[in-house]
Enzyme design. Sequence first.
Site, PDB file in Angstrom:
ATOM      1  CD  GLU A  58      -2.819  -1.265   2.386  1.00 29.35           C
ATOM      2  OE1 GLU A  58      -2.750  -0.360   3.254  1.00 29.35           O
ATOM      3  OE2 GLU A  58      -3.610  -2.224   2.491  1.00 29.35           O
TER       4      GLU A  58
ATOM      5  CD  GLU B 211      -4.734  -7.567   2.132  1.00 20.77           C
ATOM      6  OE1 GLU B 211      -5.556  -6.903   2.807  1.00 20.77           O
ATOM      7  OE2 GLU B 211      -3.547  -7.220   1.951  1.00 20.77           O
TER       8      GLU B 211
END
Length: 356
Positions: free
Chosen positions: A132, A245
């Site tokens: 991220e 995820e």
Amino acid sequence: MSEILSLAKAYESYFKIGAAFSPNSLEIHKDLLRTQFNSFTCENQMKYEPAEPLPGEFHFAPADSIANLARELGIKMRAHAPVWHTQTPDWMYQDGEQDADPELIYQRIDEHTKMMAARYNDVVYCWDVVNEATRDDAPAEGSGESDVYRNSRYFQLCGSEFITRAFKSMDKYSPDAQLFYNDYNECFPEKRERIVKLIRKLQEDGCRVDGFGMQQHYFFAPNYDELKRSIETYAGLGLRLHVTELDVSLMAVLNPTGDRIRPGDAAYDAYLKAALNPTPEQINAISEIYEKLFEIYRQYKDVIDCVTTWGVADDITWLDRFGTDPNAPKIKQYPLLFDMNHQPKPCVAQMIDAVK
């Protein structure tokens, strides 16, 4: 559970079926872990703060418990995610009372990487090396911030070089594992463009980047065309792809906005009221989304190697408290493939039937 309902077994010729979980699942979900999955991910236990809360002080036991089950079952792991702006302790950025200079941060990343790789290389087939690091939206005019990279402490102190150094350290200490960059909102066109720029910069810097992790958290109805476009874009960079995820929250069924609903948004009160008393049809609609997603994943089996859900079953999921007002009641989100009683949802049989 009968073998015919084993997702991992059914999808052996397509891609791995993974689960991300914490040590409390080892006993609670032991039957599902042993029958339904052939890739494991530590939910938090390999991140910086849990693994090395103080310089040189490593806490291996929680990650070891998951790695040891993987070794026992002959299952390999995705290792997630050492270099991340969240769950990185403040000492990483400090040198006494001053900010750490970039070389000290790179040294600390390298030392941490060496320790983690030495302990887990035998059971890890893939590392989410950096997580991220791209920003979600354009910077404010005149802010001087990057239009690609998140303005994290890592970036403020090191620029984008911390990403390059993290990949080179992992390549040095874990040469046989695949190295991935991992991110969310990866199907939004503007975010996708930033992710592509980050990965191309790593490639230009001579980093080994084997793949990209598409997180696939759904807080709104999926845009299936953008999902396909994104898969093709990332694969076009020469990367292997993992869905890393995956979960489909109740919000994805109840949310008409096309973005995550937050407390204070105009749609939040209506969402909260509906989410506290969902109908069976609304809960079943989550299964229908899974069926469509897996249909697309199967279409791209030549570039997708693993699909991992963020959790094992609906009784334990991070989403029950995520994105709500702290004073609001707990909201069950029903985001996974197995229900509160660890039974397969209707989509599981449909997904298995589709590959018979």
